[in-house]
Each structure stands twice: as structure tokens, then as C-alpha cells.
Design an enzyme around this catalytic site. Structure first.
Site, short mmCIF file in Angstrom:
data_model
loop_
_atom_site.label_atom_id
_atom_site.label_comp_id
_atom_site.label_asym_id
_atom_site.label_seq_id
_atom_site.Cartn_x
_atom_site.Cartn_y
_atom_site.Cartn_z
N THR A 10 0.84 -1.19 0.00
CA THR A 10 0.00 0.00 0.00
C THR A 10 0.87 1.24 0.00
OG1 THR A 10 -1.77 1.19 1.16
CG2 THR A 10 -0.13 0.13 2.54
N ASN A 11 0.31 2.33 -0.52
CA ASN A 11 0.96 3.63 -0.39
C ASN A 11 0.18 4.54 0.55
OD1 ASN A 11 3.28 3.44 -2.22
ND2 ASN A 11 1.73 3.15 -3.81
N ASP A 71 -8.02 -3.48 -0.55
CA ASP A 71 -8.77 -2.47 -1.26
C ASP A 71 -10.05 -2.25 -0.47
OD1 ASP A 71 -8.48 -0.76 -3.48
OD2 ASP A 71 -10.06 -1.81 -4.56
N THR A 72 -10.41 -0.99 -0.29
CA THR A 72 -11.57 -0.66 0.53
C THR A 72 -12.48 0.27 -0.25
OG1 THR A 72 -10.36 -0.88 2.60
CG2 THR A 72 -12.32 0.50 2.66
N PHE A 151 -9.15 9.46 8.06
CA PHE A 151 -8.87 9.86 6.68
C PHE A 151 -10.09 9.56 5.82
CE2 PHE A 151 -8.09 5.79 4.37
CZ PHE A 151 -8.14 4.92 5.44
N GLY A 152 -9.97 9.91 4.54
CA GLY A 152 -11.02 9.58 3.57
C GLY A 152 -12.38 10.08 4.00
N TYR A 153 -13.35 9.18 4.00
CA TYR A 153 -14.74 9.54 4.28
C TYR A 153 -15.06 9.51 5.79
CZ TYR A 153 -15.19 8.72 -0.74
OH TYR A 153 -15.04 8.78 -2.11
N LYS A 174 -12.27 3.78 16.64
CA LYS A 174 -12.60 3.29 15.29
C LYS A 174 -12.44 1.78 15.22
CE LYS A 174 -11.47 3.91 10.36
NZ LYS A 174 -10.75 4.67 9.33
P1 ITT Z 1 -3.54 1.79 -1.64
O1 ITT Z 1 -2.14 2.25 -1.89
O2 ITT Z 1 -3.63 0.76 -0.55
O3 ITT Z 1 -4.26 1.36 -2.88
P2 ITT Z 1 -5.57 3.86 -1.55
O4 ITT Z 1 -5.72 5.10 -0.72
O5 ITT Z 1 -5.51 4.00 -3.04
O6 ITT Z 1 -4.29 3.06 -1.01
P3 ITT Z 1 -7.99 2.36 -1.86
O7 ITT Z 1 -7.77 2.14 -3.30
O8 ITT Z 1 -8.42 1.20 -1.02
O9 ITT Z 1 -6.70 2.90 -1.12
O10 ITT Z 1 -8.95 3.60 -1.76
C1 ITT Z 1 -9.98 3.62 -0.97
C2 ITT Z 1 -10.40 5.04 -0.66
O11 ITT Z 1 -11.52 4.87 0.18
C3 ITT Z 1 -9.37 5.83 0.16
O12 ITT Z 1 -8.59 6.67 -0.62
C4 ITT Z 1 -10.27 6.63 1.09
O13 ITT Z 1 -10.75 7.77 0.44
C5 ITT Z 1 -11.43 5.69 1.30
N1 ITT Z 1 -11.24 4.86 2.51
C6 ITT Z 1 -10.65 3.64 2.60
N2 ITT Z 1 -10.67 3.21 3.87
C7 ITT Z 1 -11.26 4.17 4.60
C8 ITT Z 1 -11.55 4.33 5.97
O14 ITT Z 1 -11.22 3.41 6.86
N3 ITT Z 1 -12.18 5.44 6.35
C9 ITT Z 1 -12.52 6.39 5.46
N4 ITT Z 1 -12.27 6.33 4.16
C10 ITT Z 1 -11.65 5.23 3.72
#
Ligand code: ITT
Length: 194
Positions: A10-11, A71-72, A151-153, A174
Site C-alpha cells: 500500500t501507499n 482495497d476498501t 482519513f477519507g470519508y 474506530k
Molecule cells: P492503496 O495504496 O492501498 O491502494 P488507496 O488510498 O488507493 O491506497 P484504496 O484504493 O483502497 O486505497 O482507496 C480507498 C479510498 O476509500 C481511500 O482513498 C479513502 O478515500 C477511502 N477509505 C478507505 N478506507 C477508509 C476508511 O477506513 N475510512 C474512510 N475512508 C476510507
């Protein structure tokens, strides 16, 4: 016993921090950066499973070392599973967390069905053999951002059974609900059974 060494393909440093917080004992996680690999791995597919597999297979072929990736996606009911596998780039290739949340809140404006879930798929490769693990966290999307952690959402997601958004919780909070923790625990149980 020697710790099992696994590259985590992962990055995303947030994912690394969260998974390390769940792992105890005999698992030594090496990140791509720590392994000296500076590469964006493509995620071209329409399922979390295929994208996770591509990431782990790419790194396994490159290093010959046991590894895993994840992948999430955030899947909303009212939007037929969007943003789903496109979660990272929902609002475009800039991968902006803020722009992604703005787009999601816009699309859900006026919607009474706020049901959503996070789904994590981990792809583990040991001696060339792949195994998948899934973790799901059910919840809802709130109307406005709350909190600054995570992070993210995270600022707009409240898991079932909680009043706070993920971004209002610390990592141990969390982890009481997290999709990623559930998938990681399955990975650990599998490794312990080998
Ligand atoms: P990799 O290098 O592992 O691919 P990535 O950030 O591209 O890292 P993903 O392709 O799994 O990871 O992207 C999923 C997106 O979903 C990520 O960028 C966040 O915006 C969101 N996400 C994933 N997990 C999350 C979490 O636990 N809480 C909130 N948002 C999340």
C-alpha cells in the site's frame, strides 16, 4: 519464534497505521516505502477483490516475498453502491478526500436513505497462494462533516451502534467497529492456523 515478515502493498500510511494498531506479536509488516518500492500500483478493475489481487500479485512478482494488500470501498444504498470501488477517485484523479466527500454529500442531498457500509478486502499471498479476507462495517452517512481524525470519508460516516463519526473517534474507538480491523483479524487468524 521468528516474526512472520509480510510486505504490505500500500501507499496509504493511514491504512498502515490502522493495521499496525490491530496486529500484535508475530507479524512484522514492511511497507512499500520501507521495502524501497516507490510505485503506484494500478487499480483498473470493477471489484475490490480484483484490485486487491492485482496489488498483491504485482508486489509478489516484483519481490518474491510474502505480502498482502487491501482495497476498501464505501458503498451507499441510495446510490447503488457508489462510490464503491471508485472511492479513492470519486471526484477525479486528484484523489482529494475533501472533494470526494463534497461529491458524496451533494449526491445524497435530500436523500432519506443514508445507509452505507465500508467494505475491506485483503488479498494475502503466501508462497504464491492467494487467500482473500473481507471486513464490513455498516453505518450511515451524516449530512455534514464531523471530526478531524482518520482519513477519507471518516468525517461523514457514523457506524451502527455509535453516535460519533469515525473522524471524532481515536484509533481505538474506530477499531471497535472498523471494517479494516475485522478483515485484519481474519488474516491474523489464518496466519496463526498455518
Ligand atoms: P492503496 O495504496 O492501498 O491502494 P488507496 O488510498 O488507493 O491506497 P484504496 O484504493 O483502497 O486505497 O482507496 C480507498 C479510498 O476509500 C481511500 O482513498 C479513502 O478515500 C477511502 N477509505 C478507505 N478506507 C477508509 C476508511 O477506513 N475510512 C474512510 N475512508 C476510507
Amino acid at each position: 519464534m521468528q516474526p512472520v515478515k509480510l510486505i504490505f502493498a500500500t501507499n496509504n500510511q493511514h491504512k498502515v497505521d490502522e493495521i499496525r494498531s490491530v496486529l500484535k506479536g508475530n507479524l512484522d509488516i514492511v511497507t512499500l516505502r520501507e521495502a524501497g518500492i516507490d510505485q503506484e500500483i494500478p487499480e483498473p478493475f470493477n471489484t475490490l477483490e480484483e484490485n486487491a489481487r492485482t496489488k498483491s500479485e504485482t508486489i509478489y512478482k516484483m519481490t518474491g516475498t510474502d505480502c498482502f494488500s487491501e482495497d476498501t470501498g464505501l458503498e451507499t444504498e441510495a446510490l447503488n453502491g457508489e462510490p464503491g470501488v471508485k472511492s479513492a477517485r470519486y471526484a477525479g484523479d486528484g484523489r482529494s478526500f475533501d472533494a470526494n466527500i463534497d461529491k458524496l454529500l451533494d449526491k445524497l442531498r435530500g436523500q432519506t436513505n443514508r445507509r452505507a457500509r465500508f467494505r475491506t478486502v485483503i488479498s494475502l499471498i503466501i508462497n504464491g497462494q492467494e487467500t482473500l479476507f473481507e471486513g464490513i462495517c455498516e453505518g450511515r452517512i451524516i449530512e455534514e462533516r464531523r471530526g478531524n481524525n482518520g482519513f477519507g470519508y471518516d468525517p461523514v460516516f457514523v457506524p451502527d451502534g455509535a453516535d460519533e463519526s469515525f473522524a471524532e473517534m481515536d484509533m481505538s474507538g474506530k477499531n471497535k467497529f472498523s471494517h479494516r480491523k475485522k478483515a485484519t483479524e481474519k488474516l491474523v487468524a489464518f496466519l496463526n492456523s498455518l
